[in-house]
Design an enzyme around this catalytic site. Structure first.
Site, PDB file in Angstrom:
ATOM      1  N   THR A 140       0.822  -1.207   0.000  1.00 36.13           N
ATOM      2  CA  THR A 140       0.000   0.000   0.000  1.00 36.13           C
ATOM      3  C   THR A 140       0.855   1.256   0.000  1.00 36.13           C
ATOM      4  O   THR A 140       0.460   2.290  -0.564  1.00 36.13           O
ATOM      5  CB  THR A 140      -0.930   0.005   1.229  1.00 36.13           C
ATOM      6  OG1 THR A 140      -1.715  -1.196   1.212  1.00 36.13           O
ATOM      7  CG2 THR A 140      -1.856   1.207   1.239  1.00 36.13           C
ATOM      8  N   TYR A 144       7.020 -10.799   5.478  1.00 38.72           N
ATOM      9  CA  TYR A 144       5.798 -10.488   4.742  1.00 38.72           C
ATOM     10  C   TYR A 144       5.657 -11.533   3.647  1.00 38.72           C
ATOM     11  O   TYR A 144       6.427 -11.548   2.687  1.00 38.72           O
ATOM     12  CB  TYR A 144       5.906  -9.067   4.179  1.00 38.72           C
ATOM     13  CG  TYR A 144       4.750  -8.575   3.335  1.00 38.72           C
ATOM     14  CD1 TYR A 144       3.535  -9.249   3.240  1.00 38.72           C
ATOM     15  CD2 TYR A 144       4.895  -7.386   2.613  1.00 38.72           C
ATOM     16  CE1 TYR A 144       2.499  -8.767   2.469  1.00 38.72           C
ATOM     17  CE2 TYR A 144       3.850  -6.887   1.838  1.00 38.72           C
ATOM     18  CZ  TYR A 144       2.659  -7.590   1.768  1.00 38.72           C
ATOM     19  OH  TYR A 144       1.630  -7.095   0.995  1.00 38.72           O
ATOM     20  N   LYS A 195       3.411 -11.265   8.457  1.00 44.05           N
ATOM     21  CA  LYS A 195       2.145 -10.869   7.846  1.00 44.05           C
ATOM     22  C   LYS A 195       1.884 -11.874   6.735  1.00 44.05           C
ATOM     23  O   LYS A 195       2.638 -11.957   5.763  1.00 44.05           O
ATOM     24  CB  LYS A 195       2.225  -9.462   7.253  1.00 44.05           C
ATOM     25  CG  LYS A 195       0.974  -9.101   6.452  1.00 44.05           C
ATOM     26  CD  LYS A 195       1.158  -7.848   5.613  1.00 44.05           C
ATOM     27  CE  LYS A 195      -0.102  -7.592   4.775  1.00 44.05           C
ATOM     28  NZ  LYS A 195       0.045  -6.421   3.884  1.00 44.05           N
TER      29      LYS A 195
END
Length: 222
Positions: free
Chosen positions: A54, A142, A170
């Site tokens: 993002t 991640y 994540k």
């Protein structure tokens, strides 16, 4: 910068993958970032994830990335943990990027599987181990197979967490069976926390024991 034990105790809750505000000429908007950081912290988030997908990390130069992290660190002023992405296309560049992250004062470096090229499991494991051994900073993994074309399995993560400096993951695999297996393997762990990366799986993940989540929507609805 938090020490490792303090960080482990605070890696939980909602960590927005903070967006990177830009001006009309596509320059980094420092004041916009400061306002966003303040809004998120005032709204009660538990930490910040800087330069994730993002945050559009892949579109910025190294100098820009460094300034973005520095502004977030300065505005946060130690109130919540900061996880900052150090991912690059290869191990040597990732080590350089991770050292830059450490210099900014971020609390942990975020590491993804290097993108563009395909890799074997042994190559991926060596990459993560080489980076974490080269930089004196905790790491947060991640897992984003859609972008990296490689899925980190629970077995691989279990081996990696034995290094002692990887504090969590994540998981954006969109594979809820795999996510449940991660929760089973790391149930009750204070050293390695499992975060959900998909909004629609948030409620079920928290009910089953996830430590927290990194959710794009949290930029707007913390």
């Amino acid at each position: 910068m938090m020490n490792l034990e303090t960080l482990k105790g605070r890696v939980k809750g909602i960590f927005p993958p903070i967006a990177t505000p830009l001006t009309e000429t596509e320059a980094f908007d420092e004041q916009g970032m400061r306002r966003l950081v303040q809004y998120l912290i005032d709204s009660g988030v538990h930490g910040l994830f800087v330069l994730g997908s993002t945050g559009e990390f892949a579109t910025f130069t190294q100098t820009e990335r460094q300034r973005i992290i520095e502004v977030v660190v300065d505005e946060t002023a130690g109130r919540v943990p900061i996880l900052a992405n150090a991912t690059e296309i290869g191990t040597k560049k990732t080590v350089q990027s991770a050292r830059m992250v450490a210099e900014t004062g971020a609390d942990a470096m975020v590491l993804m599987v290097p993108f563009y090229f395909t890799h074997t499991a042994s190559e991926v494991m060596r990459h993560f181990k080489d980076v974490t051994a080269s930089v004196d900073l905790p790491a947060f993994i991640y897992n984003n197979p859609e972008s990296t074309k490689f899925n980190l399995t629970p077995e691989m993560l279990e081996e990696l967490c034995q290094e002692g400096r990887i504090v969590g993951i994540k998981d954006s695999s969109n594979d809820f069976a795999q996510f449940q297996e991660l929760l089973r393997r790391f149930k009750g762990s204070e050293d390695f926390k499992v975060f959900q990366g998909e909004e629609y799986l948030l409620a079920a993940s928290l009910l089953l024991g996830a430590a927290g989540a990194v959710l794009t929507v949290a930029n707007a609805v913390p």
